[in-house]
Motif scaffolding. Structure first.
Motif, PDB file in Angstrom:
ATOM      1  N   ASN A   7       8.908  -2.576  13.190  1.00 40.42           N
ATOM      2  CA  ASN A   7       8.688  -3.200  11.667  1.00 40.42           C
ATOM      3  C   ASN A   7       8.157  -2.851  10.995  1.00 40.42           C
ATOM      4  O   ASN A   7       7.199  -2.197  10.174  1.00 40.42           O
ATOM      5  CB  ASN A   7       7.960  -4.939  11.704  1.00 40.42           C
ATOM      6  CG  ASN A   7       7.764  -5.374  10.905  1.00 40.42           C
ATOM      7  OD1 ASN A   7       8.356  -5.507  10.032  1.00 40.42           O
ATOM      8  ND2 ASN A   7       7.888  -6.838  11.015  1.00 40.42           N
ATOM      9  N   ALA A   9       8.069  -3.136   7.593  1.00 41.98           N
ATOM     10  CA  ALA A   9       6.687  -3.863   6.275  1.00 41.98           C
ATOM     11  C   ALA A   9       4.957  -3.368   6.832  1.00 41.98           C
ATOM     12  O   ALA A   9       4.102  -3.225   6.793  1.00 41.98           O
ATOM     13  CB  ALA A   9       6.840  -5.097   6.137  1.00 41.98           C
ATOM     14  N   TRP A  13       2.132  -1.307   5.497  1.00 47.23           N
ATOM     15  CA  TRP A  13       0.984  -1.500   5.828  1.00 47.23           C
ATOM     16  C   TRP A  13       0.082   0.216   5.501  1.00 47.23           C
ATOM     17  O   TRP A  13      -1.196  -0.115   5.019  1.00 47.23           O
ATOM     18  CB  TRP A  13       0.735  -2.502   6.346  1.00 47.23           C
ATOM     19  CG  TRP A  13      -1.085  -3.319   5.928  1.00 47.23           C
ATOM     20  CD1 TRP A  13      -1.212  -3.869   4.586  1.00 47.23           C
ATOM     21  CD2 TRP A  13      -1.379  -3.426   7.081  1.00 47.23           C
ATOM     22  NE1 TRP A  13      -2.484  -4.206   5.408  1.00 47.23           N
ATOM     23  CE2 TRP A  13      -2.997  -2.995   6.555  1.00 47.23           C
ATOM     24  CE3 TRP A  13      -1.636  -2.227   8.044  1.00 47.23           C
ATOM     25  CZ2 TRP A  13      -3.938  -3.467   7.146  1.00 47.23           C
ATOM     26  CZ3 TRP A  13      -2.788  -2.482   9.128  1.00 47.23           C
ATOM     27  CH2 TRP A  13      -4.457  -3.225   8.307  1.00 47.23           C
ATOM     28  N   LEU A  16       0.041   3.144   3.658  1.00 48.15           N
ATOM     29  CA  LEU A  16      -0.663   2.387   2.564  1.00 48.15           C
ATOM     30  C   LEU A  16      -1.727   2.626   2.544  1.00 48.15           C
ATOM     31  O   LEU A  16      -2.642   2.929   1.760  1.00 48.15           O
ATOM     32  CB  LEU A  16      -0.118   0.742   1.709  1.00 48.15           C
ATOM     33  CG  LEU A  16       0.793   1.011   1.449  1.00 48.15           C
ATOM     34  CD1 LEU A  16       1.885  -0.719   1.225  1.00 48.15           C
ATOM     35  CD2 LEU A  16       1.524   1.175   0.306  1.00 48.15           C
ATOM     36  N   LYS A  47       3.488   5.421  -2.583  1.00 46.61           N
ATOM     37  CA  LYS A  47       2.927   3.843  -2.561  1.00 46.61           C
ATOM     38  C   LYS A  47       3.391   2.825  -2.892  1.00 46.61           C
ATOM     39  O   LYS A  47       4.045   2.073  -1.962  1.00 46.61           O
ATOM     40  CB  LYS A  47       1.606   3.806  -2.564  1.00 46.61           C
ATOM     41  CG  LYS A  47       0.555   4.585  -1.914  1.00 46.61           C
ATOM     42  CD  LYS A  47      -0.545   4.812  -2.601  1.00 46.61           C
ATOM     43  CE  LYS A  47      -1.622   3.431  -2.032  1.00 46.61           C
ATOM     44  NZ  LYS A  47      -3.131   2.914  -2.961  1.00 46.61           N
ATOM     45  N   GLY A  48       3.950   3.045  -4.178  1.00 43.49           N
ATOM     46  CA  GLY A  48       4.797   2.034  -4.679  1.00 43.49           C
ATOM     47  C   GLY A  48       6.597   2.530  -4.570  1.00 43.49           C
ATOM     48  O   GLY A  48       6.813   0.809  -4.307  1.00 43.49           O
ATOM     49  N   VAL A  51       6.265  -0.296  -1.569  1.00 39.74           N
ATOM     50  CA  VAL A  51       6.288  -1.438  -1.729  1.00 39.74           C
ATOM     51  C   VAL A  51       7.509  -1.878  -1.909  1.00 39.74           C
ATOM     52  O   VAL A  51       7.501  -3.546  -2.106  1.00 39.74           O
ATOM     53  CB  VAL A  51       5.132  -1.982  -2.711  1.00 39.74           C
ATOM     54  CG1 VAL A  51       5.369  -3.156  -3.723  1.00 39.74           C
ATOM     55  CG2 VAL A  51       3.623  -1.677  -2.879  1.00 39.74           C
ATOM     56  N   ILE A  52       7.960  -1.220  -2.799  1.00 36.52           N
ATOM     57  CA  ILE A  52       9.519  -1.434  -3.650  1.00 36.52           C
ATOM     58  C   ILE A  52      10.654  -1.866  -2.057  1.00 36.52           C
ATOM     59  O   ILE A  52      11.509  -2.548  -1.922  1.00 36.52           O
ATOM     60  CB  ILE A  52      10.034  -0.435  -4.152  1.00 36.52           C
ATOM     61  CG1 ILE A  52       9.217   0.105  -5.698  1.00 36.52           C
ATOM     62  CG2 ILE A  52      11.141  -0.686  -4.861  1.00 36.52           C
ATOM     63  CD1 ILE A  52       9.620   0.565  -6.836  1.00 36.52           C
ATOM     64  N   ASP A  54       9.591  -1.849   0.851  1.00 31.58           N
ATOM     65  CA  ASP A  54       9.675  -2.737   2.266  1.00 31.58           C
ATOM     66  C   ASP A  54       9.122  -3.750   2.105  1.00 31.58           C
ATOM     67  O   ASP A  54       9.050  -4.587   3.230  1.00 31.58           O
ATOM     68  CB  ASP A  54       8.830  -1.534   3.457  1.00 31.58           C
ATOM     69  CG  ASP A  54       9.550  -0.745   3.986  1.00 31.58           C
ATOM     70  OD1 ASP A  54      10.638  -0.123   4.290  1.00 31.58           O
ATOM     71  OD2 ASP A  54       9.381   0.357   3.949  1.00 31.58           O
ATOM     72  N   PHE A  55       8.624  -4.351   1.326  1.00 33.14           N
ATOM     73  CA  PHE A  55       7.498  -5.037   0.870  1.00 33.14           C
ATOM     74  C   PHE A  55       8.853  -6.407   0.193  1.00 33.14           C
ATOM     75  O   PHE A  55       9.243  -6.962   0.264  1.00 33.14           O
ATOM     76  CB  PHE A  55       5.869  -5.380  -0.195  1.00 33.14           C
ATOM     77  CG  PHE A  55       5.137  -4.585   1.378  1.00 33.14           C
ATOM     78  CD1 PHE A  55       4.981  -4.364   2.504  1.00 33.14           C
ATOM     79  CD2 PHE A  55       3.430  -4.764   0.474  1.00 33.14           C
ATOM     80  CE1 PHE A  55       4.199  -3.928   3.017  1.00 33.14           C
ATOM     81  CE2 PHE A  55       3.247  -4.160   1.377  1.00 33.14           C
ATOM     82  CZ  PHE A  55       2.772  -4.079   2.392  1.00 33.14           C
ATOM     83  N   MET A  56       9.234  -4.937  -1.001  1.00 31.45           N
ATOM     84  CA  MET A  56      10.338  -6.217  -1.891  1.00 31.45           C
ATOM     85  C   MET A  56      11.503  -6.580  -1.596  1.00 31.45           C
ATOM     86  O   MET A  56      11.685  -6.935  -1.432  1.00 31.45           O
ATOM     87  CB  MET A  56       9.887  -5.799  -3.077  1.00 31.45           C
ATOM     88  CG  MET A  56       9.231  -5.924  -3.981  1.00 31.45           C
ATOM     89  SD  MET A  56       9.153  -4.987  -5.947  1.00 31.45           S
ATOM     90  CE  MET A  56       7.890  -5.252  -6.763  1.00 31.45           C
ATOM     91  N   GLU A  57      11.883  -5.651  -0.446  1.00 30.03           N
ATOM     92  CA  GLU A  57      12.520  -5.843   0.759  1.00 30.03           C
ATOM     93  C   GLU A  57      14.265  -5.626  -0.321  1.00 30.03           C
ATOM     94  O   GLU A  57      15.028  -6.026  -0.174  1.00 30.03           O
ATOM     95  CB  GLU A  57      13.054  -7.180   1.240  1.00 30.03           C
ATOM     96  CG  GLU A  57      12.540  -7.706   2.274  1.00 30.03           C
ATOM     97  CD  GLU A  57      12.059  -7.924   3.059  1.00 30.03           C
ATOM     98  OE1 GLU A  57      12.411  -9.988   2.210  1.00 30.03           O
ATOM     99  OE2 GLU A  57      12.500  -8.993   4.082  1.00 30.03           O
ATOM    100  N   LEU A  58      14.206  -4.364  -0.892  1.00 30.34           N
ATOM    101  CA  LEU A  58      14.665  -3.259  -1.817  1.00 30.34           C
ATOM    102  C   LEU A  58      15.542  -2.725  -1.118  1.00 30.34           C
ATOM    103  O   LEU A  58      16.347  -2.232  -1.860  1.00 30.34           O
ATOM    104  CB  LEU A  58      14.521  -3.101  -3.723  1.00 30.34           C
ATOM    105  CG  LEU A  58      13.636  -4.339  -4.433  1.00 30.34           C
ATOM    106  CD1 LEU A  58      13.661  -3.501  -5.763  1.00 30.34           C
ATOM    107  CD2 LEU A  58      15.275  -5.476  -4.220  1.00 30.34           C
ATOM    108  N   ARG A  59      15.167  -2.157  -0.102  1.00 27.03           N
ATOM    109  CA  ARG A  59      16.155  -1.063   0.545  1.00 27.03           C
ATOM    110  C   ARG A  59      17.395  -1.652   0.817  1.00 27.03           C
ATOM    111  O   ARG A  59      18.304  -0.651   0.609  1.00 27.03           O
ATOM    112  CB  ARG A  59      15.228  -0.867   2.041  1.00 27.03           C
ATOM    113  CG  ARG A  59      15.822   0.471   3.166  1.00 27.03           C
ATOM    114  CD  ARG A  59      14.675   0.379   4.289  1.00 27.03           C
ATOM    115  NE  ARG A  59      13.854   0.196   3.789  1.00 27.03           N
ATOM    116  CZ  ARG A  59      13.690   2.368   3.688  1.00 27.03           C
ATOM    117  NH1 ARG A  59      13.886   2.984   3.470  1.00 27.03           N
ATOM    118  NH2 ARG A  59      11.714   2.506   4.092  1.00 27.03           N
ATOM    119  N   GLU A  60      17.570  -2.822   1.391  1.00 29.62           N
ATOM    120  CA  GLU A  60      18.874  -3.123   1.922  1.00 29.62           C
ATOM    121  C   GLU A  60      19.429  -4.530   0.778  1.00 29.62           C
ATOM    122  O   GLU A  60      20.691  -4.985   0.434  1.00 29.62           O
ATOM    123  CB  GLU A  60      19.389  -4.051   3.183  1.00 29.62           C
ATOM    124  CG  GLU A  60      18.160  -3.923   3.661  1.00 29.62           C
ATOM    125  CD  GLU A  60      18.776  -2.704   3.909  1.00 29.62           C
ATOM    126  OE1 GLU A  60      20.349  -3.037   4.363  1.00 29.62           O
ATOM    127  OE2 GLU A  60      18.591  -2.250   5.110  1.00 29.62           O
TER     128      GLU A  60
END
Lengths: 89, 199
Positions: A7, A9, A13, A16, A47-48, A51-52, A54-60
């Motif tokens: 996963n 995310a 983690w 990070l 790190k940023g 977050v962008i 894998d956390f904000m899910e902007l990869r896709e």
């Protein structure tokens, strides 16, 4: 454990947490000057970006939003680098 | 037989590029990020003309608490990611506890910050003490307010999630709130090295 790391995310983690420890360590040993600033900015950038993406899910996400947020990170890092470079002169 | 087993598979359909959550929240996040970019740059350039002062008083900040708070926000963000992932796989039961754990990490951040402020204010430090403390207090306090707003959003999400609002059918609101919460994390990831460590 290994399955959990599939996963993205969960992987983010772990990175990070370790990266935060690295920045803290650089502070503990009193790292200062050009290489320290570049290293800390590089760590913050990685790190940023995690977050962008894998956390904000902007990869896709649509490219525009990825560019806007990653661009923000590049802009902020560059301005900080410039200001510190001026201060070292 | 060999030839017959060769089947041309259709190219996998491209996955639709999708922005999580509401478009409006992303414009809001962008505005917030730009405001903080101005603050970060102002701090860095103000430092360039007060290098000795900034380097001296930065030493009085508690790096351990700053790092601990970074860990708390990252972990809080991660729990909220878990909540969103649970909603996507329709595991409705797993959504509220993960939101709650994210909220608790935020609360932990606030508690640590209050202790940090109490130590500074107790030592007689205020906005008017010097330029460094003016920036330290205003930057961290502005961020502090965003953590509080993030926690208000998480509270709303938690109540909604308990009513089963978020699942495979609909995770839109949850994704929007999560994006804001991650922004609070993203800002601290830049703020911590900038104000507490870089010299």
């Amino acid at each position: 454990m290994i399955a959990a790391l599939r996963n993205s995310a969960h992987r983010a983690w772990v990175v990070l947490m370790v990266a935060t420890g690295l920045t803290w360590y650089l502070g503990e040993v009193g790292a200062a000057g050009t290489w320290a600033i570049v290293a800390m900015l590089a760590i913050a950038f990685v790190k940023g970006r995690l977050v962008i993406l894998d956390f904000m899910e902007l990869r896709e996400a649509p490219m525009m939003w990825r560019v806007l947020l990653e661009g923000w990170l590049i802009l902020v890092s560059s301005l900080i680098l410039l200001a510190y470079w001026i201060s070292l002169k | 037989m060999q030839a017959m087993s060769t089947v041309t598979l259709p190219a996998p359909a491209p996955v639709d590029k999708r922005l999580p959550g509401d478009l409006a929240i992303w414009f809001f996040i962008l505005a917030e990020l730009l405001a903080f970019a101005v603050f970060f740059a102002t701090y860095a350039f103000a430092r360039a003309s007060h290098v000795e002062e900034f380097n001296l008083y930065q030493q009085t900040l508690d790096r351990n608490l700053g790092a601990l708070n970074t860990l708390l926000l990252i972990t809080g963000s991660w729990f909220v990611v878990r909540a969103v992932q649970a909603a996507h796989r329709d595991d409705i039961q797993a959504v509220p506890p993960n939101i709650l754990l994210g909220w608790l990490c935020g609360a932990g951040f606030l508690v640590v910050k209050v202790f940090e402020y109490a130590a500074k204010f107790g030592a007689g430090i205020s906005m008017s003490t010097n330029t460094f403390y003016m920036f330290y207090i205003s930057l961290t306090f502005f961020h502090f307010m965003h953590v509080i707003l993030g926690m208000v959003i998480l509270t709303v999400l938690w109540f909604q999630a308990r009513n089963g609002a978020y699942g495979g059918h609909n995770a839109h609101g949850l994704e929007s709130g999560a994006a804001y919460w991650h922004m609070v994390d993203l800002l601290w990831i830049v703020l911590f090295p900038l104000v507490y460590v870089m010299r």
